[in-house]
Design an enzyme around this catalytic site. Structure first.
Site, PDB file in Angstrom:
ATOM      1  N   GLU A 232      27.809 -39.858  -3.374  1.00 33.50           N
ATOM      2  CA  GLU A 232      27.679 -39.925  -4.834  1.00 33.50           C
ATOM      3  C   GLU A 232      27.131 -38.614  -5.370  1.00 33.50           C
ATOM      4  OE1 GLU A 232      26.741 -42.807  -3.133  1.00 33.50           O
ATOM      5  OE2 GLU A 232      27.092 -44.555  -4.432  1.00 33.50           O
ATOM      6  N   GLU A 233      26.106 -38.107  -4.667  1.00 32.80           N
ATOM      7  CA  GLU A 233      25.461 -36.870  -5.108  1.00 32.80           C
ATOM      8  C   GLU A 233      26.471 -35.724  -5.201  1.00 32.80           C
ATOM      9  OE1 GLU A 233      21.823 -35.827  -3.166  1.00 32.80           O
ATOM     10  OE2 GLU A 233      21.935 -33.731  -3.764  1.00 32.80           O
ATOM     11  N   ARG A 234      27.290 -35.598  -4.162  1.00 31.82           N
ATOM     12  CA  ARG A 234      28.212 -34.458  -4.105  1.00 31.82           C
ATOM     13  C   ARG A 234      29.345 -34.594  -5.110  1.00 31.82           C
ATOM     14  NH1 ARG A 234      27.272 -34.419   2.427  1.00 31.82           N
ATOM     15  NH2 ARG A 234      25.264 -33.354   2.230  1.00 31.82           N
TER      16      ARG A 234
END
Lengths: 375, 264
Positions: A232-234
């Site tokens: 999700e972060e990336r």
């Protein structure tokens, strides 16, 4: 949804960005409350904790719209809260833990942060040293976390710790650490190249006690949970970048159209308008990659390969686009206060934070089957 | 309380406007439309009042299909229902024809209050609200900067902004038509929940016949006013250019402002 978010950004955020950059922090609780009231902090989280229960394509839209914020620090701080420190809690946390930390974070009453990096271990996540030992009904944490976005203001941290000795992929756990707990010490704000409106701290743990039920999911699964949470972060970071790059290109078109040199506008030089067309093409290609990775994620398939590619490409394209644009802005672009100079400073982080370009390449190679065999 | 809010969709002030080919209005292609600014404040006031006193807000608007966007936005902000006077017979009317259509639509339900913005940001007649009050036979207040509904809901106290920083306060019986100024409150943002719920909220589209009107009472056919021409002013006319270096030009400007315009 885009329109409502945009209105909130243009009214509650953009007018204050310059002052926040100057102050090296923005009032996270105040801004998050406004976003929380409007329902934007729990888009993909379950309704029972105040979320909207929507799929990640809506989170993508939010990440894109946050790219209209006129700096990198504030959207990053929001992204950390919505898509970097909360996915594992949502996926694997107990109901009790989610009521205590997820629900008030979705409402905008609490600010979260993610503690993975340490001064001795950044992208090499397996090498972190912070240790949490069981003691009765508590964990007792000792160690340190570095480069913590929201670290100066956050109420809680999703913290990766070692809970045992042994194989570094199987000895780690994710713990929710309230940052007002005795023994937590926050350093001064760290002085960074860019992302000034986001406060970044080093945080020390000296015999910090947290209750056992603050463990997310199972003990020993922390590394695996964090690797999932990184997707999700990336993807969020790549989606957020696309809008920022569109804006830099558009502002460069506007500026070079007005600016005259040698009897015509800068933009009228073929080398300039052709180059900007090339850059726009690259940005569109990145957008398509982000959308494909999002489709995989929504379908519940493994998006790691494409998300890593999107993050890699976003970091590199950020540098390429902004560097080219600053060239066409000339002296004006080199000025500290110019928007393109801010993008230049802020954007450099993208190839470093959330896993460096080299880590992304390693992951991609693993999926391609081209990594040399380890002995 | 049941409150009717009349909103108008107008071109975004930041857009670049062009005169239409027939020279009678602006070219509406390629421009962005938004809810008229003071109408946004009227809607916020209505939502705040119903939150405090109970009841519901029904939003009314007249215009072509694009007006749907404005109504959906109002529904996302918290209005319960929308009434869209979308029939082409309603279109192109002056303030009186528009007020007549709105009055008929409002009269077909029971309301305690009608709220609307003081004037539209495009045509700017500032007349529709007062004509609406006249047609309904209700008390009316214009340029309102403060509104409190009295206990029991039978009357309301309004604050009107006068010249020289003075305020005028008066009380009027409800139902009434109250036209507010921008700045009266802080309009909220549409929440994600509101945006999603708005998709399922009803939008009625009555025809003139549904409202007991004949088509030539409303729209262009029912208008007493006709726009003859729309044009940008000729550039340069009435402008004075002060020559010389900045200091000399500034001196000349101050002289003019002091002695001719008498604003200094």
């Amino acid at each position: 949804m885009r329109e409502s978010l945009r209105q909130l950004i243009d009214t509650e955020i953009n007018p204050y960005v310059d002052a926040w950059e100057e102050a090296r922090a923005f009032p996270a609780h105040e801004v998050f409350k406004k976003l929380g009231d409007a329902g934007f902090l729990g888009i993909a989280r379950p309704p029972e904790y105040g979320g909207m229960g929507l799929d990640w394509s809506y989170s993508l839209v939010m990440a894109e719209e946050l790219g209209h914020i006129q700096c990198g620090g504030v959207p990053m701080a929001i992204g950390v809260h919505t898509d970097m420190c909360t996915p594992a809690l949502d996926r694997f946390g107990s109901d009790r833990l989610k009521r205590e930390f997820l629900a008030p974070s979705i409402a905008g009453d609490l600010v979260g942060c993610l503690g993975v990096s340490e001064s001795v271990a950044g992208s090499d996540v397996a090498s972190i040293r912070t240790m949490a030992r069981r003691d009765g009904d508590d964990y007792v944490i000792n160690g340190e976390k570095m480069w913590i976005t929201n670290g100066g203001q956050a109420d809680w941290m999703c913290c990766l710790v070692n809970t045992a000795d042994g194989h570094p992929h199987r000895n780690k756990s994710l713990l929710i650490v309230p940052l007002n707990a005795p023994g937590v010490e926050r350093s001064r704000k760290l002085d960074k190249l860019g992302m000034w409106s986001s406060d970044t701290a080093q945080i020390f743990f000296d015999d910090v006690r947290v209750p056992r039920h603050h463990l997310i999911g199972e003990e020993g699964m922390g590394f695996a949970y964090q690797m999932m949470q990184f997707q999700e972060e990336r993807l969020w970071a790549a989606a957020n970048t696309v809008t920022g790059l569109d804006n830099v290109i558009r502002e460069t078109i506007n500026y070079t159209r007005e600016r005259q040199a040698f009897g015509r506008s800068i933009l009228d030089n073929q080398v300039v308008h052709f180059r900007l067309a090339e850059l726009s093409t690259e940005v569109e290609a990145l957008r398509s990659l982000v959308y494909r990775a999002t489709e995989l994620m929504i379908a519940g398939e493994d998006a790691t390969r494409l998300a890593s590619m999107a993050k890699l490409k976003a970091g590199r394209l950020q540098r390429e686009v902004v560097d080219s644009c600053i060239q066409y802005w000339g002296g004006q672009g080199y000025m500290w206060e110019s928007p393109v100079a801010r993008a230049y400073r802020d954007g450099r982080l993208l190839s470093i934070g959330g896993g460096t370009d080299e880590v992304m390449l390693g992951i991609i190679c693993k999926y391609e089957g081209t990594l040399p065999k380890t002995r | 309380m049941r409150i009717a809010v009349c909103i108008k969709q107008v071109p975004d002030a930041e857009g670049r406007l062009q005169v239409a080919a027939d020279g009678k209005w602006i070219d509406e292609d390629e421009i962005k439309f938004v809810i008229n600014e003071s109408d946004q404040y009227a809607l916020e006031e209505a939502l705040t009042l119903t939150e405090a006193h109970g009841g519901e807000v029904v939003v009314f608007s007249l215009g072509p299909d694009r007006v749907q966007d404005a109504l959906r936005k109002a529904l996302a902000l918290g209005a319960k229902r929308a009434v869209h006077l979308a029939d082409s017979a309603f279109h192109g009317g002056d303030a009186h024809a528009t007020a007549r259509a709105l009055a008929a639509a409002i009269r077909s339900e029971e309301f305690d209050l009608v709220l609307t913005g003081a004037q539209s940001d495009d045509a700017g007649y500032g007349a529709t609200g007062s004509m609406l009050a006249g047609l309904l036979g209700w008390p009316h207040a214009w340029l309102v900067m403060g509104l409190e509904v009295d206990e029991g809901g039978g009357s309301a106290k309004v604050t009107r902004e006068m010249e020289s920083g003075m305020n005028e306060f008066f009380r009027l019986q409800l139902p009434a038509v109250i036209e507010v100024q921008a700045g009266l409150n802080h309009p909220r943002y549409a929440s994600l929940k509101g945006i999603m719920q708005a998709k399922r909220k009803p939008v009625d589209r009555p025809t003139p016949a549904d409202l007991g009107l004949v088509a030539d009472e409303v729209g262009m056919a029912g208008s007493r006013l006709e726009i003859v021409d729309v044009a940008f002013p000729d550039s340069g006319v009435g402008a004075q250019i002060f020559e010389g270096d900045p200091a000399t030009a500034a001196k000349a400007l101050i002289e003019k402002l002091r002695n001719e315009a008498r604003v200094l």
